[in-house]
Motif scaffolding. Structure first.
Motif, PDB file in Angstrom:
ATOM      1  N   MET A   1       5.813   1.753   9.402  1.00  0.00           N
ATOM      2  CA  MET A   1       5.776   0.428   9.001  1.00  0.00           C
ATOM      3  C   MET A   1       5.070   0.282   7.882  1.00  0.00           C
ATOM      4  SD  MET A   1       4.019  -2.697  11.038  1.00  0.00           S
ATOM      5  CE  MET A   1       3.683  -4.285  10.391  1.00  0.00           C
ATOM      6  N   PHE A   2       3.774   1.089   7.641  1.00  0.00           N
ATOM      7  CA  PHE A   2       3.131   0.920   6.441  1.00  0.00           C
ATOM      8  C   PHE A   2       3.531   2.197   5.326  1.00  0.00           C
ATOM      9  CE2 PHE A   2       0.170  -0.570   9.929  1.00  0.00           C
ATOM     10  CZ  PHE A   2       0.314  -1.932   9.424  1.00  0.00           C
ATOM     11  N   GLU A   3       4.624   2.741   5.387  1.00  0.00           N
ATOM     12  CA  GLU A   3       4.816   3.747   4.411  1.00  0.00           C
ATOM     13  C   GLU A   3       5.372   3.020   3.202  1.00  0.00           C
ATOM     14  OE1 GLU A   3       7.796   6.465   6.386  1.00  0.00           O
ATOM     15  OE2 GLU A   3       6.267   7.391   7.779  1.00  0.00           O
ATOM     16  N   SER A   4       5.796   1.976   3.260  1.00  0.00           N
ATOM     17  CA  SER A   4       6.388   1.358   2.098  1.00  0.00           C
ATOM     18  C   SER A   4       6.215  -0.226   1.863  1.00  0.00           C
ATOM     19  CB  SER A   4       7.940   1.487   1.806  1.00  0.00           C
ATOM     20  OG  SER A   4       8.578   0.860   2.932  1.00  0.00           O
ATOM     21  N   GLY A   5       6.342  -0.829   0.961  1.00  0.00           N
ATOM     22  CA  GLY A   5       6.180  -2.249   0.830  1.00  0.00           C
ATOM     23  C   GLY A   5       4.881  -2.661   0.410  1.00  0.00           C
ATOM     24  N   TYR A   6       4.373  -1.654  -0.599  1.00  0.00           N
ATOM     25  CA  TYR A   6       2.831  -2.170  -1.079  1.00  0.00           C
ATOM     26  C   TYR A   6       3.173  -2.508  -2.635  1.00  0.00           C
ATOM     27  CZ  TYR A   6       0.865   0.824   2.568  1.00  0.00           C
ATOM     28  OH  TYR A   6       0.303   1.227   3.834  1.00  0.00           O
ATOM     29  N   TRP A   7       2.252  -3.115  -3.002  1.00  0.00           N
ATOM     30  CA  TRP A   7       2.121  -3.786  -4.439  1.00  0.00           C
ATOM     31  C   TRP A   7       0.628  -3.365  -5.095  1.00  0.00           C
ATOM     32  CZ3 TRP A   7      -0.662  -9.139  -5.641  1.00  0.00           C
ATOM     33  CH2 TRP A   7      -0.180  -9.365  -6.946  1.00  0.00           C
ATOM     34  N   GLN A   8       0.578  -2.597  -6.205  1.00  0.00           N
ATOM     35  CA  GLN A   8      -0.583  -2.117  -6.551  1.00  0.00           C
ATOM     36  C   GLN A   8      -1.354  -3.221  -7.468  1.00  0.00           C
ATOM     37  OE1 GLN A   8      -0.562   1.829  -8.421  1.00  0.00           O
ATOM     38  NE2 GLN A   8      -2.027   1.174 -10.098  1.00  0.00           N
ATOM     39  N   ILE A   9      -2.417  -3.435  -7.162  1.00  0.00           N
ATOM     40  CA  ILE A   9      -3.179  -4.737  -7.814  1.00  0.00           C
ATOM     41  C   ILE A   9      -4.022  -4.132  -8.820  1.00  0.00           C
ATOM     42  CG2 ILE A   9      -2.605  -6.239  -6.028  1.00  0.00           C
ATOM     43  CD1 ILE A   9      -5.639  -5.857  -5.179  1.00  0.00           C
ATOM     44  N   ALA A  10      -4.487  -3.056  -8.760  1.00  0.00           N
ATOM     45  CA  ALA A  10      -5.627  -2.603  -9.819  1.00  0.00           C
ATOM     46  C   ALA A  10      -5.761  -0.950  -9.570  1.00  0.00           C
ATOM     47  CB  ALA A  10      -6.885  -3.098  -9.464  1.00  0.00           C
ATOM     48  N   ARG A  11      -6.520  -0.388 -10.758  1.00  0.00           N
ATOM     49  CA  ARG A  11      -6.739   0.912 -10.407  1.00  0.00           C
ATOM     50  C   ARG A  11      -8.407   0.949 -11.209  1.00  0.00           C
ATOM     51  NH1 ARG A  11      -4.132   5.918 -10.627  1.00  0.00           N
ATOM     52  NH2 ARG A  11      -2.041   4.987 -10.528  1.00  0.00           N
ATOM     53  N   VAL A  12      -9.122   1.516 -10.044  1.00  0.00           N
ATOM     54  CA  VAL A  12     -10.480   1.478 -10.496  1.00  0.00           C
ATOM     55  C   VAL A  12     -10.827   2.993 -10.408  1.00  0.00           C
ATOM     56  CG1 VAL A  12     -13.151   1.067  -9.573  1.00  0.00           C
ATOM     57  CG2 VAL A  12     -10.853  -0.689  -9.160  1.00  0.00           C
ATOM     58  N   ARG A  13     -11.229   3.451 -11.565  1.00  0.00           N
ATOM     59  CA  ARG A  13     -11.801   4.908 -12.038  1.00  0.00           C
ATOM     60  C   ARG A  13     -10.585   5.738 -11.271  1.00  0.00           C
ATOM     61  NH1 ARG A  13     -18.184   5.557 -10.729  1.00  0.00           N
ATOM     62  NH2 ARG A  13     -19.213   3.980 -12.194  1.00  0.00           N
ATOM     63  N   GLY A  14      -9.489   5.409 -11.730  1.00  0.00           N
ATOM     64  CA  GLY A  14      -8.389   6.274 -11.384  1.00  0.00           C
ATOM     65  C   GLY A  14      -7.737   6.101  -9.941  1.00  0.00           C
ATOM     66  N   ILE A  15      -8.208   5.457  -9.196  1.00  0.00           N
ATOM     67  CA  ILE A  15      -8.005   4.891  -7.745  1.00  0.00           C
ATOM     68  C   ILE A  15      -6.974   3.906  -7.823  1.00  0.00           C
ATOM     69  CG2 ILE A  15      -8.793   4.796  -5.555  1.00  0.00           C
ATOM     70  CD1 ILE A  15     -11.534   5.825  -6.155  1.00  0.00           C
ATOM     71  N   PRO A  16      -5.857   3.925  -7.168  1.00  0.00           N
ATOM     72  CA  PRO A  16      -4.887   2.713  -7.114  1.00  0.00           C
ATOM     73  C   PRO A  16      -5.161   2.235  -5.869  1.00  0.00           C
ATOM     74  CG  PRO A  16      -3.899   4.880  -6.583  1.00  0.00           C
ATOM     75  CD  PRO A  16      -5.298   5.128  -7.093  1.00  0.00           C
ATOM     76  N   ILE A  17      -5.468   0.942  -5.988  1.00  0.00           N
ATOM     77  CA  ILE A  17      -5.645  -0.431  -5.003  1.00  0.00           C
ATOM     78  C   ILE A  17      -4.325  -0.862  -4.588  1.00  0.00           C
ATOM     79  CG2 ILE A  17      -7.099  -2.208  -4.012  1.00  0.00           C
ATOM     80  CD1 ILE A  17      -9.302  -1.346  -5.872  1.00  0.00           C
ATOM     81  N   ARG A  18      -3.707  -0.778  -3.543  1.00  0.00           N
ATOM     82  CA  ARG A  18      -2.345  -1.504  -3.108  1.00  0.00           C
ATOM     83  C   ARG A  18      -2.727  -2.315  -2.044  1.00  0.00           C
ATOM     84  NH1 ARG A  18       1.808   3.427  -2.303  1.00  0.00           N
ATOM     85  NH2 ARG A  18       0.330   3.456  -0.524  1.00  0.00           N
ATOM     86  N   LEU A  19      -1.733  -3.531  -1.992  1.00  0.00           N
ATOM     87  CA  LEU A  19      -1.799  -4.425  -0.910  1.00  0.00           C
ATOM     88  C   LEU A  19      -0.308  -4.482  -0.161  1.00  0.00           C
ATOM     89  CD1 LEU A  19      -3.140  -7.553  -2.549  1.00  0.00           C
ATOM     90  CD2 LEU A  19      -4.437  -5.883  -1.456  1.00  0.00           C
ATOM     91  N   HIS A  20      -0.467  -4.386   1.175  1.00  0.00           N
ATOM     92  CA  HIS A  20       0.824  -4.420   2.077  1.00  0.00           C
ATOM     93  C   HIS A  20       1.465  -5.794   2.270  1.00  0.00           C
ATOM     94  CE1 HIS A  20       3.397  -3.305   5.492  1.00  0.00           C
ATOM     95  NE2 HIS A  20       3.708  -2.174   4.427  1.00  0.00           N
ATOM     96  N   TRP A  21       2.611  -5.921   2.326  1.00  0.00           N
ATOM     97  CA  TRP A  21       3.020  -7.104   2.602  1.00  0.00           C
ATOM     98  C   TRP A  21       2.590  -7.775   4.083  1.00  0.00           C
ATOM     99  CZ3 TRP A  21       5.642  -7.774   7.370  1.00  0.00           C
ATOM    100  CH2 TRP A  21       6.001  -6.783   7.953  1.00  0.00           C
ATOM    101  N   SER A  22       2.023  -6.805   4.861  1.00  0.00           N
ATOM    102  CA  SER A  22       1.607  -7.373   6.138  1.00  0.00           C
ATOM    103  C   SER A  22       0.418  -7.823   6.081  1.00  0.00           C
ATOM    104  CB  SER A  22       1.524  -6.124   7.310  1.00  0.00           C
ATOM    105  OG  SER A  22       0.655  -5.239   6.814  1.00  0.00           O
TER     106      SER A  22
END
Length: 216
Positions: free
Chosen positions: A1-22
């Motif tokens: 369920m959480f393997e796909s469907g993400y939206w990357q909103i930012a990258r902080v010090r090289g760390i990607p931050i993603r939000l899931h549709w759920s």
């Protein structure tokens, strides 16, 4: 369920931050299925702070943070590296400790500025306090995949470390250590001949002093 469907909103010090549709579904669930946009934003902030606490400790132990994912039912800090069991337990505590810091900051702001005067302010205050506490309690349950399943293992490890430290301490015997006699020797007793010779010399000195007084 959480393997796909993400939206990357930012990258902080090289760390990607993603939000899931759920995330929208989770915000509705925790918000009581009401239209509360401020509550939804606060919910995302709480989960993001929780995962940031994990990421901070991962980097503190010299490991690599691969990313932070936020879903409607929590979050996930993806990281890689070799750690000890104690370090993994400490990392598991990072999320709720960061939430606790957020709770204290919110309570401090409310004490200084007073209760919120708008509906959105009340919604945000509610999620940063009551909902935040509820999520802390939920995460500390000792059940996988919650953090508590790994975090509470730190307690017996710390107790065992304390026991080893106590056993390693030198025991006091209650006796006073003897002083070394190097560099100082007890005076040797005077022999009989030496004592008689010394007495004879004193007698002669006394005789000479008496003759001097008599004018001899």
């Amino acid at each position: 369920m959480f393997e796909s469907g993400y939206w990357q909103i930012a990258r902080v010090r090289g760390i990607p931050i993603r939000l899931h549709w759920s995330l929208a579904l989770g915000a509705l669930l925790f918000g009581g299925f009401q239209f509360a946009p401020a509550f939804w934003v606060g919910f995302v902030v709480v989960v993001l702070v929780h995962e940031a606490g994990h990421a901070l400790l991962v980097r503190r132990f010299g490991q690599r943070v691969l990313g932070i994912d936020i879903t409607g039912f929590g979050g996930l800090t993806r990281w890689a590296g070799a750690t000890t069991p104690m370090q993994r337990s400490i990392i598991a505590w990072g999320g709720v400790l960061a939430q606790g810091a957020l709770l204290l900051l919110t309570l401090g702001a409310l004490a200084l500025m007073g209760p919120p005067r708008t509906v959105m302010g009340a919604e945000l205050s509610s999620v940063l306090t009551r909902t935040n506490l509820w999520i802390i309690a939920l995460n500390l349950l000792p059940l996988p995949p919650l953090d508590g399943a790994l975090a509470w293992r730190l307690v017996p490890m710390l107790l065992e470390r304390v026991k080893r430290a106590r056993r390693a301490r030198p025991r006091r015997t209650g006796t006073t250590p003897r002083r070394s006699s190097r560099g100082s020797a007890p005076p040797s007793p005077m022999s009989g001949d030496s004592a008689r010779e010394l007495a004879e010399r004193f007698r002669r000195v006394g005789d000479q002093a008496r003759d001097a007084r008599n004018g001899r």
